[in-house]
Design a protein around this motif. Structure first.
Motif, short mmCIF file in Angstrom:
data_model
loop_
_atom_site.label_atom_id
_atom_site.label_comp_id
_atom_site.label_asym_id
_atom_site.label_seq_id
_atom_site.Cartn_x
_atom_site.Cartn_y
_atom_site.Cartn_z
N GLY A 19 0.87 -1.17 0.07
CA GLY A 19 0.02 0.02 -0.10
C GLY A 19 0.95 1.06 0.21
O GLY A 19 1.53 1.59 1.17
N MET A 20 0.88 1.90 -1.01
CA MET A 20 1.67 3.26 -1.10
C MET A 20 0.63 4.34 -1.50
O MET A 20 0.04 4.42 -2.15
CB MET A 20 2.49 2.97 -2.50
CG MET A 20 3.49 1.60 -2.24
SD MET A 20 4.47 1.54 -3.70
CE MET A 20 2.97 0.64 -4.73
N GLN A 21 1.29 5.43 -0.52
CA GLN A 21 0.57 6.61 -0.60
C GLN A 21 0.74 7.30 -2.01
O GLN A 21 1.93 7.19 -2.67
CB GLN A 21 1.18 7.67 0.34
CG GLN A 21 0.30 9.03 0.54
CD GLN A 21 -0.93 8.97 1.21
OE1 GLN A 21 -1.47 7.74 1.14
NE2 GLN A 21 -1.45 9.97 1.76
N TRP A 22 -0.30 7.72 -2.38
CA TRP A 22 -0.50 8.30 -4.01
C TRP A 22 -0.46 7.59 -5.18
O TRP A 22 -0.54 7.68 -6.18
CB TRP A 22 0.58 9.65 -4.16
CG TRP A 22 0.80 10.55 -2.98
CD1 TRP A 22 1.77 10.73 -2.51
CD2 TRP A 22 -0.41 11.25 -2.48
NE1 TRP A 22 1.81 11.70 -1.43
CE2 TRP A 22 0.34 12.01 -1.34
CE3 TRP A 22 -1.63 11.39 -2.45
CZ2 TRP A 22 -0.49 12.93 -0.61
CZ3 TRP A 22 -2.44 12.14 -1.64
CH2 TRP A 22 -1.58 12.78 -0.75
N VAL A 23 0.17 6.13 -4.73
CA VAL A 23 0.30 5.21 -6.07
C VAL A 23 -0.80 3.90 -5.98
O VAL A 23 -1.08 3.39 -6.96
CB VAL A 23 1.77 4.67 -5.82
CG1 VAL A 23 2.11 3.65 -6.88
CG2 VAL A 23 2.73 5.67 -5.86
N GLY A 39 -3.48 -6.92 -5.48
CA GLY A 39 -3.54 -5.72 -5.63
C GLY A 39 -3.84 -4.94 -4.42
O GLY A 39 -4.92 -5.40 -3.58
N ILE A 40 -3.47 -3.71 -4.10
CA ILE A 40 -3.91 -3.00 -2.83
C ILE A 40 -4.20 -1.48 -3.25
O ILE A 40 -3.32 -0.86 -3.84
CB ILE A 40 -2.99 -3.04 -1.75
CG1 ILE A 40 -2.51 -4.40 -1.28
CG2 ILE A 40 -2.94 -2.19 -0.55
CD1 ILE A 40 -3.47 -4.92 -0.41
N VAL A 69 -7.46 -3.04 0.47
CA VAL A 69 -7.15 -2.11 0.92
C VAL A 69 -6.27 -1.84 2.16
O VAL A 69 -6.16 -2.58 3.17
CB VAL A 69 -8.59 -1.33 1.60
CG1 VAL A 69 -8.21 0.10 2.00
CG2 VAL A 69 -9.31 -1.39 0.27
N ASN A 70 -5.16 -0.94 1.94
CA ASN A 70 -4.27 -0.50 2.94
C ASN A 70 -4.64 0.56 3.70
O ASN A 70 -5.25 1.51 3.32
CB ASN A 70 -2.81 -0.05 2.46
CG ASN A 70 -2.11 0.59 3.15
OD1 ASN A 70 -2.33 1.85 3.41
ND2 ASN A 70 -1.07 -0.24 3.94
N GLY A 198 6.90 -2.76 -2.91
CA GLY A 198 6.28 -1.30 -3.44
C GLY A 198 7.04 -0.84 -4.32
O GLY A 198 6.60 -0.51 -5.62
N THR A 199 8.44 -0.61 -4.27
CA THR A 199 9.03 -0.07 -5.17
C THR A 199 8.98 -0.67 -6.60
O THR A 199 9.08 0.00 -7.63
CB THR A 199 10.54 -0.01 -4.81
OG1 THR A 199 10.69 0.71 -3.55
CG2 THR A 199 11.35 0.95 -5.80
#
Length: 323
Positions: A19-23, A39-40, A69-70, A198-199
């Protein structure tokens, strides 16, 4: 592939998008799920709980596979309405939640009552054990190599994963430093039953990030990250750019600094604008040391199929040495 993680989450491959902010938006989450992973959607990327409801519905128009969902729970003077976000998750029929940051114990009962599986992300074994006692279904163990907040213990995955595997009964997911099938094979050998990336997912065709940012990460090496906020005891690993260099320089000046001294540099809106505009030096860009392993921008489907193939090849190769 079949592990306790694939069985728990109902997915083909034990590969989870962090779970990545904005992404973590519908485009990326649906692509990862359609490719056989999980997917998250990132809850706090959405300004309000109602916006999260709409993003979940948008994701459902793009995939019929499981996605989660994150919800990252962080201390704040004016915290987001976490309980309302949890209610939006429940109302939307989501059955998988990734929690991170502070303990999710205040929300576990409500989520469990509605059949939601909870994966909690931790940066230490002691926090993972606490999450297990509180009733989460699995933990994602985040090594020091990771992007974002690696904690303050500085323990890398090569040590953290086997220690966690020895002490936990619930399944663990390896997070931090993984970007290819070789890393996935290593994580499984160390005791994990799945991986979280994430990356690597930021550098895919479907990631809602400007191509300039993706290309900068492709061209970077494993030495091109910075650790910010060390002096503030809130360490964050990010991409080495003009902003992160300035933040670290401010922290290291005589007399140190307060957060207010760097707040304008690290504002979330500034980071979001950089990701969307492609201005590599415009804001903070989260990135883990695994950028040294990334040299292309595949689709999520291409990435997952390649990783699983490579994982099997490397595990077979290692087994061959034992004949």
């Amino acid at each position: 592939m079949k592990t306790r993680i694939t069985e728990l989450l109902g997915i083909r491959y034990p590969i989870i998008q962090g779970g990545m902010q904005w992404v973590g938006r519908a485009e990326l989450a649906s692509a990862v799920s359609n490719a056989g992973g999980l997917g998250i959607v990132t809850a706090l990327t959405q300004p309000t709980p109602d916006d999260l409801r709409r993003e979940i519905e948008r994701t459902r128009t793009m995939t019929d596979k499981p996605f989660g969902v994150n919800l990252t729970i962080l201390p704040a003077v004016k915290p987001p309405p976490y309980a309302e976000y949890v209610q939006a998750i429940i109302d939307s029929g989501i059955k998988i939640v990734e929690t991170a940051g502070n303990s999710p114990k205040d929300f576990i009962a409500a989520l469990k009552e509605h059949g939601v599986k909870i994966v909690h992300k931790c940066t230490s074994v002691r926090h993972a054990l606490s999450a297990e006692r509180n009733g989460v279904d699995a933990v994602s163990v985040d090594g020091f190599e990771c992007a974002g907040h690696p904690g303050e213990d500085d323990v890398p995955g090569l040590v953290l994963l086997p220690v966690a595997a020895r002490k936990l009964r619930i399944p663990i997911i390896a997070s931090g430093g993984i970007a290819d099938g070789r890393g996935m094979a290593a994580a499984l050998a160390l005791g994990a039953e799945g991986i979280n990336m994430g990356t690597r997912f930021c550098v895919t065709k479907e990631a809602p990030i400007h191509d300039n940012i993706k290309q900068a990460l492709v061209e970077a090496t494993e030495r091109d990250t910075k650790l910010m906020f060390r002096t503030l005891h809130n360490t964050a690993r990010v991409f080495r750019n003009a902003i992160s260099e300035e933040v670290v320089a401010t922290e290291n000046r005589p007399g140190g600094c307060e957060f207010e001294d760097v707040r304008p540099l690290v504002a979330g809106a500034r980071g979001r604008a950089a990701l969307e505009s492609g201005e590599v030096h415009g804001g903070v860009v989260s990135a883990g040391q695994c950028i040294g392993l990334i040299d292309d921008i595949p689709t999520c489907a291409e990435l997952l199929e390649r990783m699983v193939r490579e994982c099997r090849e490397h595990l077979d190769r290692a087994r061959g040495w034992m004949d």
